[in-house]
Design a protein around this motif. Structure first.
Motif, mmCIF file in Angstrom:
data_model
loop_
_atom_site.group_PDB
_atom_site.id
_atom_site.type_symbol
_atom_site.label_atom_id
_atom_site.label_comp_id
_atom_site.label_asym_id
_atom_site.label_seq_id
_atom_site.Cartn_x
_atom_site.Cartn_y
_atom_site.Cartn_z
ATOM 1 N N ASP A 1 -8.892 -29.456 -30.657
ATOM 2 C CA ASP A 1 -9.049 -28.453 -29.697
ATOM 3 C C ASP A 1 -10.514 -28.386 -29.393
ATOM 4 O OD1 ASP A 1 -6.261 -28.273 -29.598
ATOM 5 O OD2 ASP A 1 -6.275 -27.117 -31.315
ATOM 6 N N PHE A 2 -10.830 -27.524 -28.489
ATOM 7 C CA PHE A 2 -12.076 -27.043 -28.100
ATOM 8 C C PHE A 2 -12.947 -28.119 -27.824
ATOM 9 C CE2 PHE A 2 -10.301 -23.787 -30.939
ATOM 10 C CZ PHE A 2 -9.968 -22.755 -29.864
ATOM 11 N N VAL A 3 -12.450 -29.102 -27.295
ATOM 12 C CA VAL A 3 -13.463 -30.398 -26.989
ATOM 13 C C VAL A 3 -14.288 -29.916 -25.603
ATOM 14 C CG1 VAL A 3 -13.590 -32.877 -26.209
ATOM 15 C CG2 VAL A 3 -11.792 -32.178 -28.007
ATOM 16 N N ALA A 4 -15.641 -30.217 -25.912
ATOM 17 C CA ALA A 4 -16.495 -29.870 -24.838
ATOM 18 C C ALA A 4 -17.700 -30.771 -24.874
ATOM 19 C CB ALA A 4 -16.942 -28.435 -24.971
ATOM 20 N N PRO B 1 -19.812 -17.396 -37.136
ATOM 21 C CA PRO B 1 -19.150 -18.291 -35.906
ATOM 22 C C PRO B 1 -19.511 -17.796 -34.442
ATOM 23 C CG PRO B 1 -17.526 -17.852 -37.887
ATOM 24 C CD PRO B 1 -18.874 -17.105 -37.994
ATOM 25 N N VAL B 2 -19.533 -18.828 -33.931
ATOM 26 C CA VAL B 2 -19.910 -18.752 -32.413
ATOM 27 C C VAL B 2 -18.588 -18.780 -31.595
ATOM 28 C CG1 VAL B 2 -22.072 -19.668 -32.803
ATOM 29 C CG2 VAL B 2 -20.299 -21.213 -31.935
ATOM 30 N N THR B 3 -18.813 -18.408 -30.376
ATOM 31 C CA THR B 3 -17.643 -18.472 -29.240
ATOM 32 C C THR B 3 -17.493 -20.005 -28.893
ATOM 33 O OG1 THR B 3 -18.194 -16.145 -28.435
ATOM 34 C CG2 THR B 3 -16.907 -17.982 -27.109
ATOM 35 N N LYS B 4 -16.465 -20.483 -28.860
ATOM 36 C CA LYS B 4 -16.053 -21.809 -28.863
ATOM 37 C C LYS B 4 -16.561 -22.376 -27.199
ATOM 38 C CE LYS B 4 -13.758 -22.668 -32.543
ATOM 39 N NZ LYS B 4 -13.697 -21.061 -33.319
ATOM 40 N N LEU B 5 -17.133 -23.415 -27.356
ATOM 41 C CA LEU B 5 -17.453 -24.015 -25.950
ATOM 42 C C LEU B 5 -16.490 -24.381 -25.173
ATOM 43 C CD1 LEU B 5 -20.689 -26.409 -26.733
ATOM 44 C CD2 LEU B 5 -20.500 -23.794 -26.347
ATOM 45 N N LYS B 6 -16.549 -24.346 -23.739
ATOM 46 C CA LYS B 6 -15.588 -24.615 -22.832
ATOM 47 C C LYS B 6 -15.865 -25.794 -21.998
ATOM 48 C CE LYS B 6 -13.362 -20.233 -22.698
ATOM 49 N NZ LYS B 6 -12.836 -19.001 -21.898
ATOM 50 N N TRP C 1 -22.041 -26.255 -37.808
ATOM 51 C CA TRP C 1 -20.587 -26.617 -38.397
ATOM 52 C C TRP C 1 -20.154 -25.326 -38.857
ATOM 53 C CZ3 TRP C 1 -19.324 -25.917 -43.186
ATOM 54 C CH2 TRP C 1 -18.153 -26.502 -43.805
ATOM 55 N N GLU C 2 -18.820 -25.472 -38.754
ATOM 56 C CA GLU C 2 -18.078 -24.108 -39.354
ATOM 57 C C GLU C 2 -16.906 -24.629 -39.759
ATOM 58 O OE1 GLU C 2 -17.351 -21.482 -35.820
ATOM 59 O OE2 GLU C 2 -19.428 -21.572 -35.115
ATOM 60 N N GLN C 3 -16.677 -23.689 -41.120
ATOM 61 C CA GLN C 3 -15.143 -23.880 -41.630
ATOM 62 C C GLN C 3 -14.679 -22.695 -42.458
ATOM 63 O OE1 GLN C 3 -14.808 -26.912 -44.636
ATOM 64 N NE2 GLN C 3 -12.485 -27.431 -43.989
ATOM 65 N N ASP C 4 -13.606 -21.974 -42.168
ATOM 66 C CA ASP C 4 -13.195 -21.106 -42.700
ATOM 67 C C ASP C 4 -14.388 -19.986 -42.619
ATOM 68 O OD1 ASP C 4 -10.721 -22.007 -43.427
ATOM 69 O OD2 ASP C 4 -11.751 -23.022 -45.362
ATOM 70 N N THR C 5 -14.908 -19.423 -43.838
ATOM 71 C CA THR C 5 -15.923 -18.190 -43.768
ATOM 72 C C THR C 5 -17.273 -18.994 -43.770
ATOM 73 O OG1 THR C 5 -16.047 -18.151 -46.173
ATOM 74 C CG2 THR C 5 -14.547 -16.678 -44.937
ATOM 75 N N LEU C 6 -17.406 -20.330 -43.696
ATOM 76 C CA LEU C 6 -18.725 -20.945 -43.873
ATOM 77 C C LEU C 6 -19.332 -21.325 -42.528
ATOM 78 C CD1 LEU C 6 -17.865 -23.362 -46.887
ATOM 79 C CD2 LEU C 6 -19.202 -21.319 -46.879
ATOM 80 N N VAL C 7 -20.522 -21.292 -42.424
ATOM 81 C CA VAL C 7 -21.455 -21.666 -41.244
ATOM 82 C C VAL C 7 -22.448 -22.476 -41.642
ATOM 83 C CG1 VAL C 7 -22.640 -21.068 -39.165
ATOM 84 C CG2 VAL C 7 -20.564 -19.706 -39.580
ATOM 85 N N ALA C 8 -22.777 -23.533 -41.130
ATOM 86 C CA ALA C 8 -24.007 -24.274 -41.385
ATOM 87 C C ALA C 8 -24.702 -24.682 -40.350
ATOM 88 C CB ALA C 8 -23.540 -25.441 -42.206
ATOM 89 N N TRP D 1 -16.430 -29.809 -30.939
ATOM 90 C CA TRP D 1 -14.927 -30.040 -30.837
ATOM 91 C C TRP D 1 -14.406 -29.507 -32.318
ATOM 92 C CZ3 TRP D 1 -18.919 -33.057 -32.036
ATOM 93 C CH2 TRP D 1 -18.721 -33.822 -33.224
ATOM 94 N N ASP D 2 -13.213 -29.316 -32.584
ATOM 95 C CA ASP D 2 -12.506 -28.905 -33.467
ATOM 96 C C ASP D 2 -11.643 -30.123 -34.250
ATOM 97 O OD1 ASP D 2 -11.309 -26.049 -34.996
ATOM 98 O OD2 ASP D 2 -9.958 -27.822 -34.901
ATOM 99 N N PHE D 3 -12.137 -30.077 -35.536
ATOM 100 C CA PHE D 3 -11.674 -31.488 -36.214
ATOM 101 C C PHE D 3 -10.487 -31.142 -36.967
ATOM 102 C CE2 PHE D 3 -11.713 -34.411 -39.658
ATOM 103 C CZ PHE D 3 -11.749 -35.743 -38.869
#
Length: 249
Positions: A226-229, A244-249, A76-83, A57-59
């Motif tokens: 958004d992007f709840v899956a 960043p990865v392709t958002k799940l559907k 986890w992703e935010q802006d240019t960061l990925v963890a 999900w997108d928070f």
């Protein structure tokens, strides 16, 4: 490379594992427990919750995450960061534009915030499934109405020695017709007379075997995830991707 958690002053309690009907703390009263059981069934049931492996999900348009409920892995992703982090070991790596910055002060700040981020963000998504987690005390507060006028059963929820902020309390309004959570109110302190906010739980949709709500609007302020899956499998490399990865559907 800033880590800006959009927690809305909230790092929620009750970060427990899978739950079973009737496993609430002893302070939860039978009527409240019955309402919570109805919520669980309306949203898919205990087996569906326990058997769902991945949630994504997108928070509030700021943080995108994928949680592996089986292994505790958290992407986890935010802006240019990925963890990529494990909630059990509390270990992981942080990347900025694909470069590993885990050893830097900025990277360590992200790592230190990931467990609270998961507690907060996942609770905003899956709270109805966790009404009877150990350490959650439920009380039945009687009949009420949502801010949209729907008849509801009102549950009071407090916490005992669990989570990040056990001093919080909530009121959870369960629609009498559907058995679904329609609304919640957040009180920073259990003794507070008025909530800090009251938000809808709506825009329900089926994801795998679960019903999940995307809408979190306040009285006159639209808001949603958004992007709840929900998924049982992922493409290879998603949970370890440094970008960043392709958002799940």
């Amino acid at each position: 490379m800033r880590f800006v958690p959009q927690f809305l002053s909230l790092a929620l309690a009750a970060a427990c594992g899978g739950l079973l009907p009737g496993c609430a703390a002893k302070k939860s009263d039978p009527k409240a427990t019955a309402v919570a059981d109805r919520v669980m069934q309306a949203m898919g049931g205990t087996d569906a919750w326990n058997n769902t492996r991945y949630l994504a999900w997108d928070f509030f348009h700021g943080q995108y995450q994928i949680w592996d409920k089986k292994t505790g892995d958290f992407h986890w992703e935010q802006d240019t960061l990925v963890a990529n982090y494990n909630l059990n070991s509390k270990q992981g790596h942080v990347y900025s534009r694909g470069k590993d910055i885990s050893a830097t002060p900025a990277g360590q700040k992200v790592l230190d915030g990931l467990y609270p981020a998961w507690v907060n963000n996942s609770y905003w998504l899956d709270m109805p499934f966790k009404l009877q987690d150990p350490g959650v005390n439920l009380t039945y507060k009687g009949a009420g109405k949502t801010m949209d006028g729907a008849p509801a059963d009102v549950l009071g929820m407090t916490f005992e020695n669990v989570g990040v902020t056990p001093e919080n309390r909530y009121e959870v309004l369960v629609n009498r017709a559907t058995g679904l959570v329609d609304e919640w109110a957040y009180f920073p302190k259990a003794t507070d007379a008025q909530p800090a906010f009251r938000r809808r739980w709506n825009e329900y949709a089926r994801h795998g075997q679960l019903l999940l709500a995307a809408g979190r609007s306040e009285a006159a302020k639209p808001a949603r995830f958004d992007f709840v899956a929900a998924a049982q499998t992922l493409p290879d490399g998603v949970m370890t991707s440094p970008v960043p990865v392709t958002k799940l559907k």
